[in-house]
Write a protein that holds these residues in place. Structure first.
Motif, PDB file in Angstrom:
ATOM      1  N   ALA A  67       0.818  -1.169  -0.030  1.00  0.00           N
ATOM      2  CA  ALA A  67      -0.200   0.113  -0.084  1.00  0.00           C
ATOM      3  C   ALA A  67       0.767   1.143  -0.175  1.00  0.00           C
ATOM      4  CB  ALA A  67      -0.834  -0.029   1.058  1.00  0.00           C
ATOM      5  N   VAL A  68       0.420   2.294  -0.651  1.00  0.00           N
ATOM      6  CA  VAL A  68       1.312   3.683  -0.622  1.00  0.00           C
ATOM      7  C   VAL A  68       0.938   4.135   0.787  1.00  0.00           C
ATOM      8  CG1 VAL A  68       1.186   5.754  -1.567  1.00  0.00           C
ATOM      9  CG2 VAL A  68       1.263   3.787  -3.035  1.00  0.00           C
ATOM     10  N   LYS A  69       1.861   4.459   1.558  1.00  0.00           N
ATOM     11  CA  LYS A  69       1.755   5.010   2.818  1.00  0.00           C
ATOM     12  C   LYS A  69       1.707   6.462   2.823  1.00  0.00           C
ATOM     13  CE  LYS A  69       5.084   4.903   5.648  1.00  0.00           C
ATOM     14  NZ  LYS A  69       6.108   3.860   6.338  1.00  0.00           N
ATOM     15  N   SER A  70       2.653   7.078   2.034  1.00  0.00           N
ATOM     16  CA  SER A  70       2.738   8.679   1.787  1.00  0.00           C
ATOM     17  C   SER A  70       3.260   9.036   0.230  1.00  0.00           C
ATOM     18  CB  SER A  70       3.516   9.147   2.877  1.00  0.00           C
ATOM     19  OG  SER A  70       4.839   8.707   2.895  1.00  0.00           O
ATOM     20  N   LEU A  71       2.843  10.175   0.078  1.00  0.00           N
ATOM     21  CA  LEU A  71       3.164  10.977  -1.361  1.00  0.00           C
ATOM     22  C   LEU A  71       3.979  12.093  -0.904  1.00  0.00           C
ATOM     23  CD1 LEU A  71       2.928  11.322  -4.412  1.00  0.00           C
ATOM     24  CD2 LEU A  71       0.611  12.133  -3.881  1.00  0.00           C
ATOM     25  N   HIS A  72       5.186  12.196  -1.677  1.00  0.00           N
ATOM     26  CA  HIS A  72       5.986  13.328  -1.803  1.00  0.00           C
ATOM     27  C   HIS A  72       5.814  14.203  -3.199  1.00  0.00           C
ATOM     28  CE1 HIS A  72       7.046  11.509   2.171  1.00  0.00           C
ATOM     29  NE2 HIS A  72       7.283  10.522   1.528  1.00  0.00           N
ATOM     30  N   THR A  73       5.016  14.992  -3.261  1.00  0.00           N
ATOM     31  CA  THR A  73       4.959  15.576  -4.669  1.00  0.00           C
ATOM     32  C   THR A  73       6.051  16.462  -4.825  1.00  0.00           C
ATOM     33  OG1 THR A  73       3.488  17.384  -3.621  1.00  0.00           O
ATOM     34  CG2 THR A  73       2.326  15.516  -4.536  1.00  0.00           C
ATOM     35  N   GLN A  74       6.572  16.987  -4.107  1.00  0.00           N
ATOM     36  CA  GLN A  74       8.011  17.813  -4.369  1.00  0.00           C
ATOM     37  C   GLN A  74       8.965  16.988  -5.046  1.00  0.00           C
ATOM     38  OE1 GLN A  74       9.026  21.256  -2.814  1.00  0.00           O
ATOM     39  NE2 GLN A  74       6.798  21.625  -2.904  1.00  0.00           N
ATOM     40  N   GLU A  81      -6.874   9.901   1.484  1.00  0.00           N
ATOM     41  CA  GLU A  81      -6.449   9.930   2.949  1.00  0.00           C
ATOM     42  C   GLU A  81      -5.133   9.851   2.957  1.00  0.00           C
ATOM     43  OE1 GLU A  81      -5.592  10.778   6.903  1.00  0.00           O
ATOM     44  OE2 GLU A  81      -5.394   8.472   6.363  1.00  0.00           O
ATOM     45  N   PRO A  82      -4.427   8.726   2.434  1.00  0.00           N
ATOM     46  CA  PRO A  82      -2.937   8.228   2.553  1.00  0.00           C
ATOM     47  C   PRO A  82      -2.070   9.538   1.622  1.00  0.00           C
ATOM     48  CG  PRO A  82      -4.214   6.341   1.730  1.00  0.00           C
ATOM     49  CD  PRO A  82      -5.126   7.544   1.802  1.00  0.00           C
ATOM     50  N   PHE A  83      -2.660  10.183   0.639  1.00  0.00           N
ATOM     51  CA  PHE A  83      -1.952  11.001  -0.200  1.00  0.00           C
ATOM     52  C   PHE A  83      -1.949  12.281   0.344  1.00  0.00           C
ATOM     53  CE2 PHE A  83      -4.108   7.350  -2.141  1.00  0.00           C
ATOM     54  CZ  PHE A  83      -3.046   6.697  -2.503  1.00  0.00           C
ATOM     55  N   LEU A  84      -2.580  12.680   1.273  1.00  0.00           N
ATOM     56  CA  LEU A  84      -2.608  14.172   1.680  1.00  0.00           C
ATOM     57  C   LEU A  84      -1.705  14.715   2.442  1.00  0.00           C
ATOM     58  CD1 LEU A  84      -6.497  14.146   2.559  1.00  0.00           C
ATOM     59  CD2 LEU A  84      -5.508  14.481   0.204  1.00  0.00           C
ATOM     60  N   TYR A  85      -1.264  13.969   3.211  1.00  0.00           N
ATOM     61  CA  TYR A  85      -0.167  14.667   4.149  1.00  0.00           C
ATOM     62  C   TYR A  85       1.004  15.193   3.612  1.00  0.00           C
ATOM     63  CZ  TYR A  85       2.685  15.343   8.329  1.00  0.00           C
ATOM     64  OH  TYR A  85       3.617  15.942   9.039  1.00  0.00           O
ATOM     65  N   GLY A  86       1.349  16.510   4.032  1.00  0.00           N
ATOM     66  CA  GLY A  86       2.548  17.300   3.399  1.00  0.00           C
ATOM     67  C   GLY A  86       2.121  17.928   2.015  1.00  0.00           C
TER      68      GLY A  86
END
Ligand code: FAD
Length: 473
Positions: A86-93, A297-302
């Motif tokens: 599962a993807v836990k987090s996304l860092h778009t930067q 939800e998992p993609f929003l933080y940061g």
């Protein structure tokens, strides 16, 4: 340390989610640019595949959905890597995603297709079941075999299908609207379908008498009770209209709370549900079929995603979110372009496939700096399905959605056979509901698409003795 140092591999395209939207997007990308490195990151071992695809008419499409091992996709597309986590987090930067097992992957373009998760009435109550996928459907079947009474909450397609399938168990169905199936039908169509719930189903093993039922308009908080004559235990089904869930409690909680409505049976069920109409029912378990919330939800933080009111990731007419190089498709996204007057988003398989396919094309067009126009499939809402064993076709603003009071309805109904409803606005057809084998879908689709003025035809439009195709050839 720096995110970029830990990136295991960077792909041209990364797609998150092995549902219909994600898989269709992967297929589109891999066939359009076979040399591109594509990664599909998905939580489960299986992917969802479209099978038996059939174009029924210009707009209507029909297909089955099957679960398949992900290896099937990898064999078909040599440049595809399936990552099972599962993807836990996304860092778009830094253009990277981190998975639950701690790996980091880079992307040039990302498409989020993480679907939705069921809205649950309560968190972690073992007596409340949310039906989400085949796993939870199997769990449901297992528990149903031992149940004497269940309460179904919700009024969408899932609830409709569920109450029709249940046999040999009492069902109490709580809907917040005045009629069943409100997401899909008006009260007329609901009335047409209701007898099917009590009628003998073709495959029903034990014979039972055709039950009585009442057909008067339900008052607020009223309930319909349908009983199968002497065969009470075989078939007992009732609808509680215009109510929602007030409270869910166990038998101990019920006894301690000194309920005013204590009946002899109270205390003997594992779980109790109190509805906003004041009634309390005991049952073996509660099925929550109150729809899904986008799994954003998992993609929003940061990050800085623009979210729609329903919690979906906002996408524009290129399926792009508000973050650079991040696209979204299917149940997780909310279509925020200016819709065609005849289209609306509904979280269904057809739209998941259409969005995944179109998102793939947009991603390629953007990589190649080519222009691309919103696809024709978003011109007219169309859905074909089966409810209560009837073929159901929905076109355009089939429920007069957003039309205001100045629209007209034409209805033709033959009990037990067909229900045809046409929505007219300014003399033009803008929507239709076709239940049964009406054979009208192509003609109506054309009339909706060409927006011909139908005023001269009046009610003749639905005269069964007139072959309306002859009119318009
Ligand atoms: P999904 O099919 O939900 O796929 C999402 C994928 O993303 C899954 O593979 C999941 O494992 C993965 N995922 C989620 N989070 C992550 C993460 N953080 N990292 C990695 N992977 C992740 N529609 C119809 O048209 N007809 C029907 O008959 C019908 N019946 C339905 C019955 C039920 C019980 C339900 C719940 C829905 C039904 N629908 C039906 C709606 C339909 O299932 C959805 O609209 C459609 O599946 C959406 O597809 P999707 O690809 O967007 O998402």
């Amino acid at each position: 340390g720096d995110m970029a140092d830990k990136v295991e591999k960077t792909f041209k395209f990364v797609i998150v989610g092995g549902g219909i939207a994600g898989v269709t997007c992967v297929e589109q990308l891999s066939s359009q640019i076979p040399s591109a490195e594509v990664a599909l990151i998905t939580a489960g071992p299986h992917i969802k595949a479209v099978t038996n695809y059939k174009q029924v008419s210009k707009m209507l499409e029909e297909f089955d959905v099957e679960e398949r091992p992900a290896s099937v996709l990898e064999e078909k597309f040599p440049n595809l890597t399936v990552i099972h986590s599962a993807v836990k987090s996304l860092h778009t930067q830094s253009h990277s995603v981190e998975t639950a097992d701690g790996r980091i992957f880079g992307y040039e373009k990302l498409c989020i297709c993480s679907g939705g998760r069921p809205k649950l009435l309560t968190q972690e109550n073992p007596y409340v079941l949310g039906i989400r996928d085949t796993d939870s459907a199997q769990e449901f079947q297992k528990r149903l075999s031992k149940a004497k009474r269940i309460v179904v909450v919700g009024n969408g397609g899932i609830a409709l299908e569920l109450v029709y399938e249940v046999e040999g168990c009492e069902v109490i169905w709580a809907v917040k609207d005045k009629a069943i199936g409100n997401t899909f039908f008006d009260a007329g169509a609901a009335q047409f379908l209701i007898p099917s719930l009590e009628a003998e189903k073709p495959e029903r093993a034990a014979p039972c008498k055709r039950p009585r039922y009442t057909t008067e308009e339900p008052a607020a908080g009223a309930s319909h009770t349908f009983t199968a004559g002497l065969h009470l235990s075989l078939l007992l089904f009732s609808v509680e209209y215009q109510c929602e869930v007030e409270k869910i409690f166990t038998s101990e909680e019920l006894l301690n709370s000194q309920q005013q409505t204590l009946r002899p049976e109270n205390g003997s069920w594992p779980v109790y549900i109190q509805l906003t109409n004041g009634k309390t029912f005991g049952c073996d378990f509660i099925v929550s079929a109150t729809g899904v919330v986008p799994n954003a939800e998992p993609f929003l933080y940061g990050n800085n995603f623009a979210l729609a009111d329903d919690g979906g990731l906002q996408v524009d007419d290129h399926m792009m979110t508000s973050e650079p190089d991040v696209y979204a498709a299917g149940d997780v996204c909310t279509a925020c372009w200016e819709h065609s007057p005849l289209w609306q988003q509904m979280r269904l398989w057809t739209q998941a496939r259409q969005m995944g396919w179109y998102a793939g094309r947009c991603m390629v067009a953007d990589i190649l700096s080519e222009p691309i126009e919103l696809d024709f499939c978003f011109e007219l809402f169309s859905h074909i399905t089966k409810f209560f064993n009837y073929k159901v076709v929905l076109l355009g603003k089939f429920n007069g959605q957003g039309l205001g009071p100045d629209h007209e309805l034409l209805v033709r109904c033959t009990k037990g056979q067909e229900y045809v409803k046409v929505v007219l606005s300014g003399g033009r057809m803008v929507g239709a509901v076709l239940i049964g084998e009406t054979d009208l879908e192509e003609t109506f689709e054309n009339l909706i698409l060409n927006q011909m003025d139908l005023t001269p035809y009046g009610e003749e439009l639905l005269n069964p003795n007139v072959d309306i195709e002859d009119y318009f050839d």
